[in-house]
Design an enzyme around this catalytic site. Sequence first.
Site, PDB file in Angstrom:
ATOM      1  CB  ALA A  31      -0.954   0.161   1.270  1.00 31.55           C
ATOM      2  CB  SER A  32       3.123   2.361  -2.571  1.00 32.71           C
ATOM      3  OG  SER A  32       3.536   0.948  -2.858  1.00 32.71           O
ATOM      4  CB  ALA A  33      -0.389   6.152  -2.721  1.00 35.12           C
ATOM      5  N   PRO A  34       1.486   7.946  -0.542  1.00 30.75           N
ATOM      6  CG  PRO A  34       2.179  10.132   0.359  1.00 30.75           C
ATOM      7  CD  PRO A  34       1.638   8.695   0.836  1.00 30.75           C
ATOM      8  N   GLY A  35       4.099   7.619  -1.237  1.00 33.48           N
ATOM      9  CA  GLY A  35       5.402   7.189  -1.795  1.00 33.48           C
ATOM     10  C   GLY A  35       6.607   7.469  -0.914  1.00 33.48           C
ATOM     11  CB  SER A  36       6.921   8.845   2.599  1.00 31.75           C
ATOM     12  OG  SER A  36       5.986   7.935   3.319  1.00 31.75           O
ATOM     13  CE  LYS A  37       4.645   4.050   6.304  1.00 32.36           C
ATOM     14  NZ  LYS A  37       4.114   5.319   5.925  1.00 32.36           N
ATOM     15  CB  CYS A  67      -0.452   6.196  11.028  1.00 33.30           C
ATOM     16  SG  CYS A  67      -1.920   6.443   9.966  1.00 33.30           S
TER      17      CYS A  67
END
EC number: 2.1.1.178
Length: 486
Positions: free
Chosen positions: A124-130, A246
């Site tokens: 579950a990637s967005a927005p892309g920080s991880k 979170c």
Amino acid sequence: MVQLNQNFIDTITQELPAHLSMDEFIAACDRPLRRSIRVNTLKISSDDFKTLMQPKGWTFDPIPWCEDGFWISYDEEEQLGNALEHIQGLFYIQEASSMLPPTALFTPSAFTTSAKWQYVLDLASAPGSKTTQMAALMQNQGLLVANEYSASRVKVLHANVLRMGASHCALTHFDGRVFGEYLYESFDAVLIDAPCGGEGTVRKDADALKHWSLDDVLAISETQKALIESAFLALKPGGSLVYSTCTLNRLENQGVCEYLKQVYGDAVQFESLSDLFDGAERATTAEGFLHVWPQIYDSEGFFVAKLTKTASVPRLQPEPKLQKNFPFTTASAKQAQGIKDYFQQDLGISLPDELIMVRDDEFWLFPHEFNAFIGRMRFQRIGIKLADNSKHGFKVRHEAIIALAGKQLSPTAKTVDVSDVEAKEYLMGRDIPLATAGKAQGEVIVCYGGAPLGMAKHLGNKLKNNLPRDLVKDKVLLLPEQTKSL
């Protein structure tokens, strides 16, 4: 003033560890978050970034669980997302707690070592920080599959992957529950930062808990159970999985991990994160998970669990048939040599030893590892687009310059270094007049501070802007150097 739902308070009071107080929790929720960033080591080292930004008034307080993460102090009130250095991809504005899951995943344990990982999934990637944090930890080696269910968020994910120069990513747009079926036991490591109730985000969203209800928590925990099971099925035996949220309640955190353990028994080995960083024991649960309450580290609330898959488990669905009509073909030896010569001779860039693929008149660069996934799932975007080919020859793509014109740039590269004011003008889509007219040089790489901004056509008296229209900025912030008082 933060809005804490009374039902939430009643529930969380029962779950708060004995050594923490509810008054401290509420007070922490009412404080603004400290501003934090992560340096993008695909483009610049943390030491060099600090040297770059300290004259501009930045101070850096290290985040203990992320070597390249810092809480920063900065006098200006401008949006840092408009800063020239941010647009260049030198740093990512990322909340400190959200740097925990990639750190936990990539820290070697008694069971696994990340040095041997070739295939990594961010479910579950967005927005892309991880995703971009993991790309940096992998140093653009191997294959990082980044999935996002929301169509609109896939665009944001793609933009951040390109901005940060993450060239070994393959983007997908699926419900995360299908990965256990389509890519069964295919990944060395999986991160699932699950969609959740967001209870830990109240410090940046005062209304996050205004409409909290136990029914909503129960509903989303069922989705989380399905996602973690899919992620576990997609994980190779011996592989590592990190589950994070979170949010703060047990149902969405420990409860989801316990569900997986109940279903798969000894194949699930929980790993303790108590030694992940100095002070981690302050947030470690009895199971070895990290349950980060906002007052512990003065951060967002977060939950992180790590486990190892100790044995293969049966797949739930028959193996799907391979999909046909994959639109890319491997470049012929002549085609591959042609694109390599163009990059080396015309641009001064040595292409890395990866798969050169062709689709119609487009040339792409894929990670070698992607070969194992051809036909098994549809991908939105793979690797980086190198160039278009026409009767006039090759035309380099902006994303290739951003991803490759850093470490692969040779001393003979056709570059033009610009000032900060000129860089601002360039990023706002304007042509750059040249102080001294000279011979036209054709395609050149526009650089600021040694890092590429994009392409331009050198016409002798000016640089004709070739920045893609969708990347033109309405506003670019130049952070001024601070004068020292005597």
